[in-house]
Write a protein that holds these residues in place. Sequence first.
Motif, mmCIF file in Angstrom:
data_model
loop_
_atom_site.group_PDB
_atom_site.id
_atom_site.type_symbol
_atom_site.label_atom_id
_atom_site.label_comp_id
_atom_site.label_asym_id
_atom_site.label_seq_id
_atom_site.Cartn_x
_atom_site.Cartn_y
_atom_site.Cartn_z
ATOM 1 N N GLY A 102 50.806 21.047 97.262
ATOM 2 C CA GLY A 102 49.410 21.234 97.634
ATOM 3 C C GLY A 102 48.575 20.064 97.175
ATOM 4 O O GLY A 102 48.944 19.341 96.246
ATOM 5 N N LYS A 103 47.446 19.877 97.856
ATOM 6 C CA LYS A 103 46.526 18.811 97.488
ATOM 7 C C LYS A 103 45.220 19.345 96.916
ATOM 8 O O LYS A 103 44.308 18.582 96.597
ATOM 9 C CB LYS A 103 46.233 17.947 98.723
ATOM 10 N N GLY A 104 45.112 20.658 96.816
ATOM 11 C CA GLY A 104 43.914 21.281 96.287
ATOM 12 C C GLY A 104 44.171 22.751 96.081
ATOM 13 O O GLY A 104 45.315 23.222 96.176
ATOM 14 N N LEU A 105 43.115 23.519 95.786
ATOM 15 C CA LEU A 105 43.300 24.956 95.615
ATOM 16 C C LEU A 105 42.063 25.695 96.091
ATOM 17 O O LEU A 105 40.960 25.133 96.136
ATOM 18 C CB LEU A 105 43.615 25.304 94.152
ATOM 19 N N TYR A 106 42.282 26.956 96.471
ATOM 20 C CA TYR A 106 41.169 27.855 96.778
ATOM 21 C C TYR A 106 41.373 29.119 95.964
ATOM 22 O O TYR A 106 42.412 29.767 96.048
ATOM 23 C CB TYR A 106 41.102 28.193 98.268
ATOM 24 N N PHE A 107 40.368 29.454 95.159
ATOM 25 C CA PHE A 107 40.421 30.619 94.274
ATOM 26 C C PHE A 107 39.596 31.718 94.932
ATOM 27 O O PHE A 107 38.373 31.629 95.013
ATOM 28 C CB PHE A 107 39.827 30.253 92.904
ATOM 29 N N ALA A 108 40.262 32.771 95.415
ATOM 30 C CA ALA A 108 39.593 33.840 96.149
ATOM 31 C C ALA A 108 39.415 35.063 95.266
ATOM 32 O O ALA A 108 40.355 35.492 94.587
ATOM 33 C CB ALA A 108 40.408 34.209 97.395
ATOM 34 N N LEU A 109 38.219 35.648 95.314
ATOM 35 C CA LEU A 109 37.888 36.789 94.461
ATOM 36 C C LEU A 109 37.271 37.914 95.285
ATOM 37 O O LEU A 109 36.833 37.714 96.412
ATOM 38 C CB LEU A 109 36.935 36.351 93.353
ATOM 39 N N PRO A 110 37.209 39.136 94.709
ATOM 40 C CA PRO A 110 36.771 40.283 95.507
ATOM 41 C C PRO A 110 35.288 40.273 95.884
ATOM 42 O O PRO A 110 34.926 40.798 96.927
ATOM 43 C CB PRO A 110 37.082 41.490 94.598
ATOM 44 N N THR A 111 34.428 39.716 95.035
ATOM 45 C CA THR A 111 32.988 39.826 95.264
ATOM 46 C C THR A 111 32.300 38.488 95.056
ATOM 47 O O THR A 111 32.866 37.544 94.485
ATOM 48 C CB THR A 111 32.361 40.847 94.297
ATOM 49 N N MET A 112 31.036 38.418 95.514
ATOM 50 C CA MET A 112 30.245 37.216 95.291
ATOM 51 C C MET A 112 29.975 37.009 93.805
ATOM 52 O O MET A 112 29.996 35.877 93.316
ATOM 53 C CB MET A 112 28.927 37.303 96.068
ATOM 54 N N ALA A 113 29.723 38.108 93.083
ATOM 55 C CA ALA A 113 29.416 37.977 91.655
ATOM 56 C C ALA A 113 30.614 37.432 90.884
ATOM 57 O O ALA A 113 30.464 36.553 90.028
ATOM 58 C CB ALA A 113 28.981 39.325 91.085
ATOM 59 N N THR A 114 31.815 37.932 91.166
ATOM 60 C CA THR A 114 33.002 37.396 90.490
ATOM 61 C C THR A 114 33.247 35.956 90.904
ATOM 62 O O THR A 114 33.725 35.144 90.107
ATOM 63 C CB THR A 114 34.239 38.252 90.807
ATOM 64 N N SER A 115 32.899 35.618 92.146
ATOM 65 C CA SER A 115 33.041 34.232 92.599
ATOM 66 C C SER A 115 32.128 33.309 91.807
ATOM 67 O O SER A 115 32.531 32.203 91.412
ATOM 68 C CB SER A 115 32.723 34.128 94.094
ATOM 69 N N ASN A 116 30.896 33.752 91.583
ATOM 70 C CA ASN A 116 29.952 32.922 90.807
ATOM 71 C C ASN A 116 30.477 32.652 89.410
ATOM 72 O O ASN A 116 30.397 31.528 88.893
ATOM 73 C CB ASN A 116 28.592 33.625 90.719
ATOM 74 N N GLN A 117 31.025 33.700 88.775
ATOM 75 C CA GLN A 117 31.580 33.543 87.429
ATOM 76 C C GLN A 117 32.757 32.567 87.432
ATOM 77 O O GLN A 117 32.847 31.663 86.591
ATOM 78 C CB GLN A 117 32.044 34.903 86.907
ATOM 79 N N MET A 118 33.681 32.751 88.397
ATOM 80 C CA MET A 118 34.872 31.900 88.433
ATOM 81 C C MET A 118 34.515 30.467 88.801
ATOM 82 O O MET A 118 35.161 29.513 88.327
ATOM 83 C CB MET A 118 35.873 32.467 89.437
ATOM 84 N N TYR A 119 33.493 30.287 89.615
ATOM 85 C CA TYR A 119 33.068 28.940 89.996
ATOM 86 C C TYR A 119 32.705 28.119 88.762
ATOM 87 O O TYR A 119 33.054 26.940 88.657
ATOM 88 C CB TYR A 119 31.878 29.044 90.948
#
Length: 821
Positions: free
Chosen positions: A228-245
Amino acid sequence: MRKGTTVYPAPRYPGLSALAGLSVAHLARQPATCPRDKLWGEWIRVVCGHHGQPPKEGSSSKLHADDYFLVDDQTAATAFCQDMVALLLPEGLHAPEGISREHSKTVSWPLAGLMVLADWLGSSQAFFRYHSEPLPLDDYWFNHALPAARQAIAHNGLGACAVAPYCGADRLTDFIDYLHTPTPLQHYAATVTLDPGPQLFLLEDVTGAGKTEAALILAHRLMAAGHGKGLYFALPTMATSNQMYRRVGAIYRKLYQPQSTPSIVLAHSARQLVDDFTRTLQQPDHGYGPQEGSASMHCNAWLADGNKKALLAHVGVGSIDQALLAVLPARHQSLRLAGLRDKVLVIDEVHSFDPYVKTLLCQLLRAHAAQGGSAILLSATVPHTVKTGLLNAFRAGLGLAAEYVEPDPHYPLTTRLAAQVTLATPCETRAEVRRTVAVQLFDNKAAVLDLIAEEAAAGRCVCWIRNTVDDARQGFAALQARLPAENLHLFHSRFAIGHRLDIENRVLDLFGKHATAAMRRGQVLIGTQVLEQSLDFDADIMISDLAPIDLLIQRAGRLQRHARHADGQPADDGIERRPAPRLCVFGPPPDPEPKADWYGKVFAGAQYVYPDFAKSWLTQQALLAAGCIISPGVPGQAGAVRQLVEAVYGDDAEARVPAALQQASARCLGEAMSQADIARFNSLDLGKGYCEGSSHFWDEEVNIPTRLGAETRTVYLAEAGDTPESGLRPLYRDADPLRQWSMSAIRLPSHQLQALSADWKQRFAAALAQLHSEQPWMSEFDLVLPLQPDEQAGQWIGHGCDADGRPVTVRYGLEQGLLLK
């Protein structure tokens, strides 16, 4: 079109790409070549489908140029293609050899995405300017087109970034600076054998075991090994996405060589409202200096101006929805699939999705494996049946037959899947998260309220997670007379986005990892399910309404989440010194032979949120028998996480369901099967290749559901002045005036608030007309709701009607959010 001093007649009708594609096919069928008409036809669809979906082919698969283009048009296109073939393929245009029809169909999808990207970039007059004077074709190609293409790619953040070599298991602090003592799961990620080709890892461990860091280590290793040349981290909600970002953003540059400037993007529908993301945007006219480019997060503005492009960034963090759109008939989905093609796909909380999303997730894993991608799945409580479905989906993408996966009683557990291996390996967990959480059952709400008041008075930090917004409001109201206002907080989804983000930040300040003992003392948080996954907070005492076991285990993970001293002060040495953790579960009285309304009598609203009462009953019985949750526990141990999950979701659980609850269980099973069928119907048939027949319908992504549920709409809350002529202004005040309306928005079920009431619409007709003229971006499908202050109640009030035309009074307050009556 021009070549040298010769001008190709410009086609009189649209569809030049289609005509050029037909001309290429015509050239490919000349006697000097080996004809492969069907293969060429599939590739022509890719060329002709660069506007976001495959071309319509009508009742016949044969396209006849004479039906659509004049002779001069065909002559011009053929001449142009002949000259391009002579320039780029001097040995002649031969039909592709050594590629099967099946493989051609697989690669047609990312190739279509590449065509969309090429079309978008090539349409930019900033790089590809019109020429008024004829140029020799080779001059234009080598001296104008190619240099412009390189500039466009670099300028728009699409340039290649060299992946950094893996630092090694003994130097993990070079990658994540705080990993001085890796957890067992992180050690596994740092040392496990990597296989050739696409591979999948499923990491199961308790909350706090370091799954995020383990996934990032494993993703880095896969990238460094050429997977791979990159990654995409997928999460269940927008709020969890903000935290993981924020977490991924702190280390993502170390995935690449020091001189690289990779982009990181936050991908969800409200990302422009997240300050951490908007600060990263690199404007088109801004160049990074030698030092600036390596210091912080950045995202190219071109990549950030729409979620369709988001997955093209080197690193992405966002909701699972953005990835699921790659396998749905949403226009330009091929661009998303192309963006994922060279990414390591990381999916968190894979146990948390409903049957519809789980089915789409299986389709995504199958597609990702088929195009050579690797994946990492994370979960604390994935049931065996769900695990089997995910693994077999990836197997199908590798061209392998489905296999029965023998249940493994060990927990934590890692599973590694590749073309030649499927291996489950038990794993230890770190000592700090090994614990026994005592479970106390309550069936009296007054006793719960007394407990909260007593614990808060003793200086402890308390959280009560309720199953509905109405229940959360009721609990909050019942405690208002017993607790100081500054110590009581309510968090749910019925706040405007700006107010919700404010509450989220306040919760993190008071209940988060770095909160001091003084800040936490006596604080009480009442909220809904948004708390169980969204926020990294820490409670001394956790109370939860009865819900299925996997959710209770997840909620218990917010109990004493961060090591603290007895007074609540953070413990720098990582040793927990508070009293033994306790989870209190409020629900119906335990009953070995419950009636059908056993759950609904106590939870009138939640019975529609968790309609499978059998799962809740099995959960209560399992906790009653065990008296605790043991993380992780050992096989067969009462209260062990695996034991509890399988007691509710295992193959033999259904046999223990009381007769009165079996009807509800059967109804939910039928609904789950229906959701799965809808997901299969909605998703693309990728095996057919990029063609019209791959779906029953194509539409814009806003009309393609990534989740099932009641139809929702955006409602903009507007504060009205003292008179109707005063105009309307956004309810939320923000330092950035361009964001105020977006921060004043809230999503509501359409049937609950369909329109303004007739008198309210008439009263504010002039103000609404003025607003829409000033804010033309507001969709006709959205609703602007004027609100007038009710100073006596400390709220705003408005009037609307539901889908049946019945009047609805809307009240909005900063304490309790939006209420419809």
